[in-house]
Structure formats: structure tokens, C-alpha cells
Design a protein around this motif. Structure first.
Motif, short mmCIF file in Angstrom:
data_model
loop_
_atom_site.label_atom_id
_atom_site.label_comp_id
_atom_site.label_asym_id
_atom_site.label_seq_id
_atom_site.Cartn_x
_atom_site.Cartn_y
_atom_site.Cartn_z
N ARG A 171 0.81 -1.20 0.00
CA ARG A 171 0.00 0.00 0.00
C ARG A 171 0.86 1.27 0.00
NH1 ARG A 171 -2.61 1.13 4.24
NH2 ARG A 171 -4.31 2.19 3.21
N LEU A 172 2.15 1.14 0.15
CA LEU A 172 3.00 2.32 0.26
C LEU A 172 3.18 2.97 -1.11
CD1 LEU A 172 5.79 1.03 2.64
CD2 LEU A 172 3.57 1.99 3.19
N ALA A 173 2.76 4.21 -1.24
CA ALA A 173 2.91 4.93 -2.49
C ALA A 173 4.35 5.39 -2.65
CB ALA A 173 1.96 6.13 -2.52
N PRO A 174 4.93 5.24 -3.84
CA PRO A 174 6.32 5.66 -4.05
C PRO A 174 6.56 7.12 -3.76
CG PRO A 174 5.53 4.31 -5.87
CD PRO A 174 4.34 4.61 -5.01
N VAL A 175 5.51 7.97 -3.92
CA VAL A 175 5.68 9.40 -3.66
C VAL A 175 5.82 9.68 -2.17
CG1 VAL A 175 4.59 11.67 -3.92
CG2 VAL A 175 4.41 9.97 -5.75
N ASP A 176 5.13 8.90 -1.35
CA ASP A 176 5.08 9.15 0.09
C ASP A 176 6.14 8.40 0.88
OD1 ASP A 176 2.83 10.74 -0.35
OD2 ASP A 176 1.49 9.02 -0.23
N TYR A 177 6.70 7.35 0.32
CA TYR A 177 7.64 6.51 1.06
C TYR A 177 8.81 6.10 0.18
CZ TYR A 177 3.86 6.04 4.45
OH TYR A 177 2.88 6.30 5.36
N ARG A 178 9.95 5.95 0.82
CA ARG A 178 11.11 5.33 0.19
C ARG A 178 11.42 4.05 0.96
NH1 ARG A 178 16.02 8.96 0.27
NH2 ARG A 178 15.14 9.56 2.28
N ILE A 179 11.88 3.05 0.25
CA ILE A 179 12.16 1.76 0.87
C ILE A 179 13.61 1.38 0.61
CG2 ILE A 179 11.51 -0.67 0.99
CD1 ILE A 179 8.77 0.09 -0.04
N SER A 225 7.12 -0.12 21.64
CA SER A 225 5.69 0.14 21.83
C SER A 225 5.13 0.62 20.50
CB SER A 225 5.47 1.18 22.93
OG SER A 225 4.10 1.42 23.13
N ILE A 226 4.37 -0.24 19.83
CA ILE A 226 3.86 0.05 18.50
C ILE A 226 2.35 0.24 18.56
CG2 ILE A 226 3.73 -0.75 16.10
CD1 ILE A 226 6.56 -0.35 16.99
N SER A 227 1.86 1.32 17.99
CA SER A 227 0.42 1.57 17.94
C SER A 227 -0.22 0.65 16.89
CB SER A 227 0.14 3.04 17.60
OG SER A 227 -1.24 3.28 17.51
N CYS A 228 -1.19 -0.15 17.32
CA CYS A 228 -1.81 -1.15 16.44
C CYS A 228 -3.33 -1.12 16.57
CB CYS A 228 -1.31 -2.56 16.77
SG CYS A 228 0.46 -2.77 16.66
N LYS A 229 -3.99 -1.69 15.59
CA LYS A 229 -5.44 -1.85 15.64
C LYS A 229 -5.83 -3.15 14.96
CE LYS A 229 -6.52 0.56 11.31
NZ LYS A 229 -7.32 1.66 10.70
N ILE A 230 -7.07 -3.56 15.18
CA ILE A 230 -7.60 -4.76 14.55
C ILE A 230 -8.26 -4.36 13.24
CG2 ILE A 230 -9.24 -6.66 14.78
CD1 ILE A 230 -8.81 -6.47 17.81
N VAL A 231 -8.00 -5.13 12.19
CA VAL A 231 -8.57 -4.82 10.88
C VAL A 231 -10.09 -4.77 10.99
CG1 VAL A 231 -8.92 -5.68 8.53
CG2 VAL A 231 -6.65 -5.78 9.58
N GLY A 232 -10.68 -3.72 10.46
CA GLY A 232 -12.13 -3.54 10.51
C GLY A 232 -12.59 -2.75 11.70
N GLY A 256 -1.19 3.52 12.07
CA GLY A 256 -0.86 4.72 11.31
C GLY A 256 -0.79 5.97 12.17
N TYR A 257 -1.01 5.83 13.50
CA TYR A 257 -0.99 6.99 14.40
C TYR A 257 0.43 7.27 14.92
CZ TYR A 257 -6.05 6.35 14.41
OH TYR A 257 -7.35 6.21 14.03
N SER A 258 1.39 7.28 14.03
CA SER A 258 2.77 7.59 14.41
C SER A 258 3.49 8.05 13.16
CB SER A 258 3.48 6.37 15.01
OG SER A 258 3.77 5.41 14.00
N PRO A 309 3.26 3.38 8.40
CA PRO A 309 1.99 3.75 7.79
C PRO A 309 0.88 2.83 8.31
CG PRO A 309 3.27 2.43 6.27
CD PRO A 309 4.16 2.70 7.45
N GLU A 310 -0.34 3.18 8.04
CA GLU A 310 -1.46 2.35 8.45
C GLU A 310 -1.51 1.04 7.65
OE1 GLU A 310 -6.38 2.46 8.42
OE2 GLU A 310 -5.20 4.18 7.71
N GLY A 311 -1.80 -0.05 8.36
CA GLY A 311 -2.11 -1.30 7.67
C GLY A 311 -0.98 -2.26 7.45
N VAL A 312 0.21 -2.04 8.04
CA VAL A 312 1.29 -3.01 7.90
C VAL A 312 1.05 -4.18 8.86
CG1 VAL A 312 3.78 -3.39 8.03
CG2 VAL A 312 2.90 -1.19 7.25
N MET A 313 1.19 -5.38 8.37
CA MET A 313 0.86 -6.58 9.14
C MET A 313 1.70 -6.69 10.42
SD MET A 313 -0.97 -9.31 9.19
CE MET A 313 -1.06 -10.98 9.83
#
Length: 280
Positions: free
Chosen positions: A103-111, A173-180, A218-220, A224-228
Motif C-alpha cells: 500500500r506504500l505509495a512511491p511518492v510518500d515513502y522510500r524503501i 511500543s507500536i500503535s496497532c489496531k484490529i482490521v475492521g 498509522g498513528y505515528s 503507515p497504516e495497515g502493515v501486518m
């Protein structure tokens, strides 16, 4: 020289015997078609086997370069897929959503790619050392992931190396959430089994099921939001009874982590500076 001559004289019958044997085999295979075909068939079979073994050995020692090429290709394909998804989302196709690094857009992220050269599992504060550092563009507080999910956060760098605080560290300490679900908590490792960590401070009214997928919120400024991250393996109440304590089976196998990718988010420094100024 005298010893050599004495040796040849002493064993001259053996040498003569071997010479005659060779001559007889040459005459046998040269002037008899059946024996000649048997010889060439056997020789070709033996040569083929030797080439097969040597080729396998050579391929084994070239696996590292092959893996590097595949990783480069994979990263390029992921960025292309992210670009195409972004274009679809801009066209209003909101149903297109992937919970992975693609989901990482090339414009917003470098890897950046890197390899693990040192790792630990059984300490209260484990660390991972990477073979890339500041000279490659890596800096502290960048996220680190592998093909399965979150690995940790870059802690320190030198020109050629980076030190990573993995999920298996009391400082992590990583901010996480449950999908959905929009509710989030933070992931902490309590020591012991390297396969599990705990998602804390998830509100009591949050809905979830065992086996649900846990991803970064994604709150950091790091991920980004949604990484497993992992899946819900078990649940319990927190010590104060006001929130849930979820046991999470981590997606990353820290005993096997080797090739990783470091995520550099565009605007990370700007956001961090703004938040630090507000906190003063």
C-alpha cells in the motif's frame, strides 16, 4: 634421480602391465563399435553427473545474488502496485484496500533493503543489527519490516550499520489496531516466547474475534497504516478491568528474520518537529 631410477627398475613389471592394459583398452574401444558405444555412453553419463553436481554447487553459492535480484524486483513491483492502487482510489474505488506493505505509495515513502547480521531472542532487551546505515540513507526512527510484517524501529545508525529495536524489546511500543475496527492500542512484548506479544489498552467496547488480523494503526510518524503485525491468539481483561489485553501471535518469525526493508516516510521529520513543539 638415483632413487627415481631405482623405483622404476624395481616396479618395471607393474608399469609394463599398466601400459599393456591401457594399450589393450585403446585397441578394444577403437576397433569395436559395440564397446566404443558403451564407452561413450558411460563416459557421457559420468560427465553429465559431474556437471550436474558442479552446477548444483555453483548455483548454491550464487543464491545470495539471486535473492538480492529477486528482492529488488519485488520492491519495484510493490511500488508499482501501490501506484496503481492509488490511481484507482483517486477514481473513487474505495473498496480497493490492502493491509500490507504494497500500500506504500512511491511518492510518500522510500524503501531501503538491508540484511540482518546480528540478532538476539532471549534477552529482555533484544537488538538487531543491519548491514546498512546512514551512508545508505537510513536514519533513526525509521520502521523496519520483513516479508511477513513489522520487525521494529531503527534506534541508532553509523555510516555502515544500523541498530534496530525489534518488537522483542521492553522499550518497543507500536500503535496497532484490529482490521475492521477504528479502536487502537499499543503492542508490548512481555518477555519469554518470541512468537507472542500483547496488545494493551484496547477499549472494552471494541469488537473483535480470535484470529482477527492486527495491523499498524498509522498513528505515528514511523509506520503507515495497515502493515501486518499478527493475529489475535487469546484475550483477557487488563489488570484494572477497563480494557482488553489481547495475546497476539506475531507474523514475523524473529528466529529466521534475515532480509528486511527500512521504510522512510516523506515528511516524517516535519511532523515530528511540529508535534514536539506542541508538546513543549
Amino acid at each position: 634421480m638415483r632413487n627415481l631410477l631405482n623405483f622404476l627398475v624395481k616396479y618395471n613389471y607393474w608399469f609394463l602391465f599398466l601400459l599393456l592394459e591401457v594399450a589393450s583398452f585403446v585397441l578394444l574401444f577403437r576397433f569395436n563399435h559395440y564397446q566404443q558405444s558403451v564407452y561413450f555412453t558411460s563416459a557421457n553419463g559420468l560427465a553429465g553427473k559431474v556437471y550436474e553436481v558442479s552446477g548444483g554447487i555453483s548455483s548454491y553459492f550464487h543464491l545470495k545474488s539471486v535473492n538480492e535480484d529477486l528482492l529488488d524486483r519485488n520492491m519495484w513491483l510493490e511500488q508499482r502496485a501501490a501506484f496503481l492502487e492509488k490511481m484507482l482510489l483517486e477514481q473513487g474505488l474505495d473498496s480497493v484496500k490492502l493491509y500490507s506493505l504494497e500500500r506504500l505509495a512511491p511518492v510518500d515513502y522510500r524503501i531501503f533493503k538491508a540484511s540482518v547480521i546480528k540478532n538476539s531472542l532471549n534477552k529482555a532487551d533484544n537488538y538487531i543489527t543491519l548491514n546498512r546505515g546512514a551512508a545508505a540513507g537510513i536514519r533513526p526512527e525509521m520502521g523496519v519490516v520483513d516479508a511477513n510484517g513489522v520487525v521494529g524501529i531503527v534506534y541508532k545508525t553509523s555510516p555502515r550499520y544500523s541498530l534496530v529495536i525489534p518488537l522483542l524489546n521492553s522499550k518497543s511500543s507500536i500503535s496497532c489496531k484490529i482490521v475492521g475496527s477504528a479502536y487502537f492500542g499499543y503492542l508490548k512484548w512481555e518477555g519469554g516466547d518470541s512468537r507472542y506479544a500483547y496488545l494493551k489498552d484496547l477499549p472494552r467496547h471494541a469488537e473483535f474475534n480470535l484470529g482477527d488480523t492486527v495491523v499498524t494503526s498509522g498513528y505515528s510518524t514511523v509506520f503507515p497504516e495497515g502493515v501486518m503485525v499478527g493475529t489475535v491468539d487469546d484475550m483477557a481483561d487488563s489488570h484494572d478491568g477497563l480494557s482488553y489485553l489481547l495475546k497476539i501471535r506475531l507474523a514475523t518469525d524473529f528466529g529466521k528474520v534475515s532480509n528486511v526493508r527500512v521504510i522512510a516516510r516523506t515528511g516524517q521529520d516535519e511532523q515530528k518537529k511540529l508535534e514536539e513543539e506542541e508538546g513543549k
